[in-house]
Design an enzyme around this catalytic site. Structure first.
Site, PDB file in Angstrom:
ATOM      1  N   ASP A  13      -1.146   1.085   2.127  1.00  0.00           N
ATOM      2  CA  ASP A  13      -0.107   1.597   3.021  1.00  0.00           C
ATOM      3  C   ASP A  13       0.317   0.596   4.094  1.00  0.00           C
ATOM      4  O   ASP A  13       0.669   0.980   5.218  1.00  0.00           O
ATOM      5  CB  ASP A  13      -0.558   2.928   3.658  1.00  0.00           C
ATOM      6  CG  ASP A  13      -1.018   3.921   2.611  1.00  0.00           C
ATOM      7  OD1 ASP A  13      -0.383   3.975   1.546  1.00  0.00           O
ATOM      8  OD2 ASP A  13      -2.024   4.630   2.843  1.00  0.00           O
ATOM      9  N   LYS A  16       4.092  -2.055   1.626  1.00  0.00           N
ATOM     10  CA  LYS A  16       4.442  -2.831   0.428  1.00  0.00           C
ATOM     11  C   LYS A  16       5.803  -2.397  -0.119  1.00  0.00           C
ATOM     12  O   LYS A  16       6.585  -3.215  -0.575  1.00  0.00           O
ATOM     13  CB  LYS A  16       3.356  -2.654  -0.661  1.00  0.00           C
ATOM     14  CG  LYS A  16       1.992  -3.197  -0.228  1.00  0.00           C
ATOM     15  CD  LYS A  16       0.927  -2.954  -1.273  1.00  0.00           C
ATOM     16  CE  LYS A  16       0.541  -1.503  -1.446  1.00  0.00           C
ATOM     17  NZ  LYS A  16      -0.153  -0.890  -0.287  1.00  0.00           N
ATOM     18  N   GLY A  40       1.827   5.377  -3.044  1.00  0.00           N
ATOM     19  CA  GLY A  40       3.023   5.962  -2.448  1.00  0.00           C
ATOM     20  C   GLY A  40       3.693   4.858  -1.661  1.00  0.00           C
ATOM     21  O   GLY A  40       3.185   4.434  -0.633  1.00  0.00           O
ATOM     22  N   HIS A  41       4.792   4.325  -2.193  1.00  0.00           N
ATOM     23  CA  HIS A  41       5.480   3.210  -1.542  1.00  0.00           C
ATOM     24  C   HIS A  41       6.805   3.710  -0.969  1.00  0.00           C
ATOM     25  O   HIS A  41       7.686   4.128  -1.721  1.00  0.00           O
ATOM     26  CB  HIS A  41       5.707   2.078  -2.542  1.00  0.00           C
ATOM     27  CG  HIS A  41       4.424   1.418  -2.980  1.00  0.00           C
ATOM     28  ND1 HIS A  41       4.385   0.304  -3.765  1.00  0.00           N
ATOM     29  CD2 HIS A  41       3.129   1.716  -2.712  1.00  0.00           C
ATOM     30  CE1 HIS A  41       3.125  -0.055  -3.968  1.00  0.00           C
ATOM     31  NE2 HIS A  41       2.341   0.803  -3.343  1.00  0.00           N
ATOM     32  N   GLN A 223      -2.123  -0.113  -3.952  1.00  0.00           N
ATOM     33  CA  GLN A 223      -3.367  -0.020  -3.202  1.00  0.00           C
ATOM     34  C   GLN A 223      -3.514  -1.330  -2.395  1.00  0.00           C
ATOM     35  O   GLN A 223      -2.506  -1.900  -2.000  1.00  0.00           O
ATOM     36  CB  GLN A 223      -4.582   0.231  -4.094  1.00  0.00           C
ATOM     37  CG  GLN A 223      -4.628   1.609  -4.705  1.00  0.00           C
ATOM     38  CD  GLN A 223      -3.642   1.807  -5.830  1.00  0.00           C
ATOM     39  OE1 GLN A 223      -3.638   1.063  -6.801  1.00  0.00           O
ATOM     40  NE2 GLN A 223      -2.790   2.794  -5.736  1.00  0.00           N
TER      41      GLN A 223
HETATM   42  P1  GDP Z   1       2.822   1.103   1.043  1.00  0.00           P
HETATM   43  O1  GDP Z   1       1.958   2.043   0.286  1.00  0.00           O
HETATM   44  O2  GDP Z   1       2.130  -0.184   1.373  1.00  0.00           O
HETATM   45  O3  GDP Z   1       4.168   0.892   0.420  1.00  0.00           O
HETATM   46  O4  GDP Z   1       3.093   1.794   2.466  1.00  0.00           O
HETATM   47  P2  GDP Z   1       3.521   3.338   2.695  1.00  0.00           P
HETATM   48  O5  GDP Z   1       4.935   3.478   2.331  1.00  0.00           O
HETATM   49  O6  GDP Z   1       2.526   4.253   2.086  1.00  0.00           O
HETATM   50  O7  GDP Z   1       3.289   3.464   4.261  1.00  0.00           O
HETATM   51  C1  GDP Z   1       3.958   2.635   5.157  1.00  0.00           C
HETATM   52  C2  GDP Z   1       4.747   3.543   6.118  1.00  0.00           C
HETATM   53  O8  GDP Z   1       5.172   2.785   7.232  1.00  0.00           O
HETATM   54  C3  GDP Z   1       6.010   4.118   5.504  1.00  0.00           C
HETATM   55  O9  GDP Z   1       6.257   5.354   6.094  1.00  0.00           O
HETATM   56  C4  GDP Z   1       7.085   3.095   5.921  1.00  0.00           C
HETATM   57  O10 GDP Z   1       8.387   3.680   5.980  1.00  0.00           O
HETATM   58  C5  GDP Z   1       6.606   2.725   7.292  1.00  0.00           C
HETATM   59  N1  GDP Z   1       6.893   1.346   7.734  1.00  0.00           N
HETATM   60  C6  GDP Z   1       6.916   0.202   7.006  1.00  0.00           C
HETATM   61  N2  GDP Z   1       7.096  -0.864   7.815  1.00  0.00           N
HETATM   62  C7  GDP Z   1       7.186  -0.381   9.071  1.00  0.00           C
HETATM   63  C8  GDP Z   1       7.338  -0.985  10.353  1.00  0.00           C
HETATM   64  O11 GDP Z   1       7.388  -2.194  10.507  1.00  0.00           O
HETATM   65  N3  GDP Z   1       7.361  -0.144  11.441  1.00  0.00           N
HETATM   66  C9  GDP Z   1       7.258   1.212  11.320  1.00  0.00           C
HETATM   67  N4  GDP Z   1       7.288   1.934  12.432  1.00  0.00           N
HETATM   68  N5  GDP Z   1       7.109   1.816  10.130  1.00  0.00           N
HETATM   69  C10 GDP Z   1       7.066   1.029   9.024  1.00  0.00           C
HETATM   70  P1  IMO Z   2      -0.657   2.493  -1.849  1.00  0.00           P
HETATM   71  O1  IMO Z   2      -0.193   1.736  -3.068  1.00  0.00           O
HETATM   72  C1  IMO Z   2      -3.987   4.193   0.375  1.00  0.00           C
HETATM   73  C2  IMO Z   2      -7.434   5.504  -1.954  1.00  0.00           C
HETATM   74  C3  IMO Z   2      -7.755   6.987  -1.968  1.00  0.00           C
HETATM   75  C4  IMO Z   2      -9.275   6.941  -2.083  1.00  0.00           C
HETATM   76  C5  IMO Z   2      -9.483   5.753  -3.019  1.00  0.00           C
HETATM   77  C6  IMO Z   2      -9.688   6.124  -4.478  1.00  0.00           C
HETATM   78  O2  IMO Z   2       0.305   3.513  -1.389  1.00  0.00           O
HETATM   79  O3  IMO Z   2      -1.129   1.571  -0.782  1.00  0.00           O
HETATM   80  P2  IMO Z   2      -8.007   6.967  -6.363  1.00  0.00           P
HETATM   81  O4  IMO Z   2      -7.125   8.165  -6.423  1.00  0.00           O
HETATM   82  O5  IMO Z   2      -7.280   5.667  -6.449  1.00  0.00           O
HETATM   83  O6  IMO Z   2      -9.163   7.021  -7.309  1.00  0.00           O
HETATM   84  O7  IMO Z   2      -8.683   7.031  -4.884  1.00  0.00           O
HETATM   85  O8  IMO Z   2      -8.336   4.927  -2.894  1.00  0.00           O
HETATM   86  N1  IMO Z   2      -6.063   5.145  -2.366  1.00  0.00           N
HETATM   87  C7  IMO Z   2      -5.110   4.732  -1.516  1.00  0.00           C
HETATM   88  N2  IMO Z   2      -5.121   4.646  -0.175  1.00  0.00           N
HETATM   89  N3  IMO Z   2      -2.892   3.817  -0.320  1.00  0.00           N
HETATM   90  C8  IMO Z   2      -2.890   3.864  -1.670  1.00  0.00           C
HETATM   91  O9  IMO Z   2      -1.900   3.355  -2.418  1.00  0.00           O
HETATM   92  C9  IMO Z   2      -4.017   4.390  -2.322  1.00  0.00           C
HETATM   93  N4  IMO Z   2      -4.333   4.623  -3.622  1.00  0.00           N
HETATM   94  C10 IMO Z   2      -5.591   5.073  -3.631  1.00  0.00           C
HETATM   95  O10 IMO Z   2      -7.338   7.623  -0.792  1.00  0.00           O
HETATM   96  O11 IMO Z   2      -9.827   6.631  -0.841  1.00  0.00           O
HETATM   97 MG    MG Z   3       1.301   3.976   0.372  1.00  0.00          MG
END
Ligand code: GDP
Ligand code: IMO
Ligand code: MG
Length: 435
Positions: A13, A16, A40-41, A223
């Site tokens: 998270d 990415k 979840g991207h 991840q």
């Molecule tokens: P990912 O799994 O690495 O793609 O990240 P996620 O999408 O799960 O979580 C990142 C969260 O931070 C999302 O809600 C993005 O919209 C938000 N986000 C990304 N970059 C920034 C930033 O620079 N500032 C803020 N405030 N939010 C951001």
């Molecule tokens: P993105 O791509 C954050 C975590 C789960 C758990 C562990 C194992 O959005 O960064 P799993 O279901 O993969 O067997 O769970 O990994 N986990 C993540 N945490 N971002 C993710 O993906 C994750 N995908 C799995 O919460 O701790």
């Molecule tokens: Mg994510």
């Protein structure tokens, strides 16, 4: 044209999705190579905010080919739903393809994930319950069902039958639950196969062809490093190789195809699920502030993310394993307003400095103490700043410290979720890589 790789350096998270979307503008291909719909991207463009789970984050550009690679595990039900959701907001998915070698997540994988987690009680991992672990278990046990299998009715019938006979023994005898129905799953998956068939390709050959035609390829990690099955905080990890090494095994390319290894980290740190987190903020008010300001809730499961300070000791380890040559820092804006910001610079055990990132969970659980340096905050909104020079002095100090500790250039700083909210810090490298 040597390819680019973007990987998360913390526990996921890091942003990415946002950054892949940004970099995809100058790419011909965006390829996912591991993980599944546990990811979840998030992408935020103007007033559109959406979350991708299996579809690569280049999908917004109609000219970008998005490949769900051989190393990914695909839940077809979830993928079809995701395609429909994305289409319904006006995004064309005709350039989304899946690798025939990718393994399929089946309904019994989801059940087994859940049953196992429940049976582990307070030793559970806190998985996403998406069946990712059991799908990879079957792959390694050489009994998985692949995308190419469900395109052939006879083969799928046989493999599914064998699998269900075996899985129902586990489901009924170990977990004491109701068996799953062969007929229902067979019929359900035959429908999915019909729907997905036109998108199935030989991804390995397609990627090699693209490389030799000098196409620009971006590999999108899912991840992140500290969740890597081999080098993360085992056993509190996911079940794939999330590091840059995973690109080769997960997409069938040799290491010589890869050139720029871009690592992405938040300006602080979060984790969903259980497991060690040395810089986790115990002060409820402070962690609440970061969670709410950073909207730190799981993009897949909606669970509140655990929040902590930036951990440079673990980040150094992540950069080492991944061979990172450029860094991206996200969510710096979330720290604005804080009086003091902490950065972890080393781990100690009983007062002794640890030379290396620990491999054993027992050390983490009982003894690791994060040692911090304090940095004065900047108490100014930075989310509309686009030039590095315009950042407040204390903000630049924070950034400079990260660079000098890791001995790496920061390519870009993200200061908001919206696609445009970025400061390109190292312009010459950025435009050399992405133009
Ligand atoms: P990912 O799994 O690495 O793609 O990240 P996620 O999408 O799960 O979580 C990142 C969260 O931070 C999302 O809600 C993005 O919209 C938000 N986000 C990304 N970059 C920034 C930033 O620079 N500032 C803020 N405030 N939010 C951001
Ligand atoms: P993105 O791509 C954050 C975590 C789960 C758990 C562990 C194992 O959005 O960064 P799993 O279901 O993969 O067997 O769970 O990994 N986990 C993540 N945490 N971002 C993710 O993906 C994750 N995908 C799995 O919460 O701790
Ligand atoms: Mg994510």
């Amino acid at each position: 044209m040597p390819s680019n790789v973007l990987v998360g350096l913390q526990w996921g998270d890091e942003g990415k999705g946002k950054i892949t979307d940004l970099l995809a503008k100058n790419s011909n291909y965006v390829i996912r190579y591991q993980g599944g719909n546990n990811s979840g991207h998030s992408i935020h463009i103007n007033n559109r905010y959406f979350i991708l789970h299996l579809i690569p984050s280049g999908v917004v550009y109609p000219s970008v080919k998005c490949i769900i690679g051989p190393g990914v595990v695909i839940d077809p039900k979830s993928l079809i739903q995701e395609i429909q959701d994305i289409e319904s907001i006006g995004i064309n998915t005709s350039q989304v393809f899946l690798a025939k070698r990718a393994h399929l997540t089946m309904p019994y994988h989801r059940l087994l994930d859940k049953y196992k987690e429940e049976s582990l009680g307070n030793k559970s991992i806190g998985t996403t319950h998406r069946g990712i672990g059991p799908t990879y278990e079957d792959k390694i046990a050489r009994m998985g069902i692949r995308v190419l299998d469900f395109l052939n009715q006879k083969i799928f019938y046989r493999k599914l039958k064998e699998n269900i006979d075996y899985k129902n023994q586990i489901i009924t005898k170990i977990y004491k639950r109701k068996p799953v129905s062969f007929k229902e799953i067979y019929e359900e998956y035959m429908e999915y196969a019909k729907e997905l068939h036109p998108r199935v390709i030989d991804a390995v050959h397609e990627i090699h062809r693209a490389f030799h035609e000098e196409k620009k390829i971006l590999f999108e990690g899912a991840q992140a490093m500290l969740l890597d099955i081999n080098y993360g905080t085992y056993p509190y990890v996911t079940t794939s190789s999330t590091s840059t090494g995973g690109v080769c095994v997960g997409s069938g390319v040799p290491p010589t195809f890869l050139k720029n290894f871009i690592g992405i980290a938040k300006a602080y740190c979060t984790r969903v699920g259980y497991g060690p987190f040395p810089t986790e903020i115990k002060n409820k008010e402070m962690s609440h502030f970061i969670r709410e300001k950073g909207k730190e809730y799981g993009a897949t499961t909606k669970r509140p993310r655990r929040c902590g300070w930036l951990d440079l000791f673990s980040l150094k380890y992540s950069c080492m394993i991944n061979g990172i040559n450029y860094l991206i820092i996200t969510k710096l804006d979330v720290l604005s307003q804080l009086e003091t910001i902490k950065i972890c610079v080393e781990y100690r055990i009983h007062g002794k400095v640890l030379p290396n990132f620990p491999a054993n969970i027992e050390l983490f659980e009982e003894k690791v103490e994060a040692i911090y340096m304090d940095f004065p905050g900047w108490k100014q909104n930075i989310s509309q700043i686009y030039e590095y020079e315009e950042l407040p002095k204390n903000c630049k100090k924070y950034i400079n410290f990260i660079e000098s500790y890791l001995n790496l250039n920061i390519l870009l700083i993200s200061v908001g979720s919206e696609r445009s909210q970025n400061i390109i810090k190292d312009k010459s490298s950025f435009f050399k890589i992405f133009s």
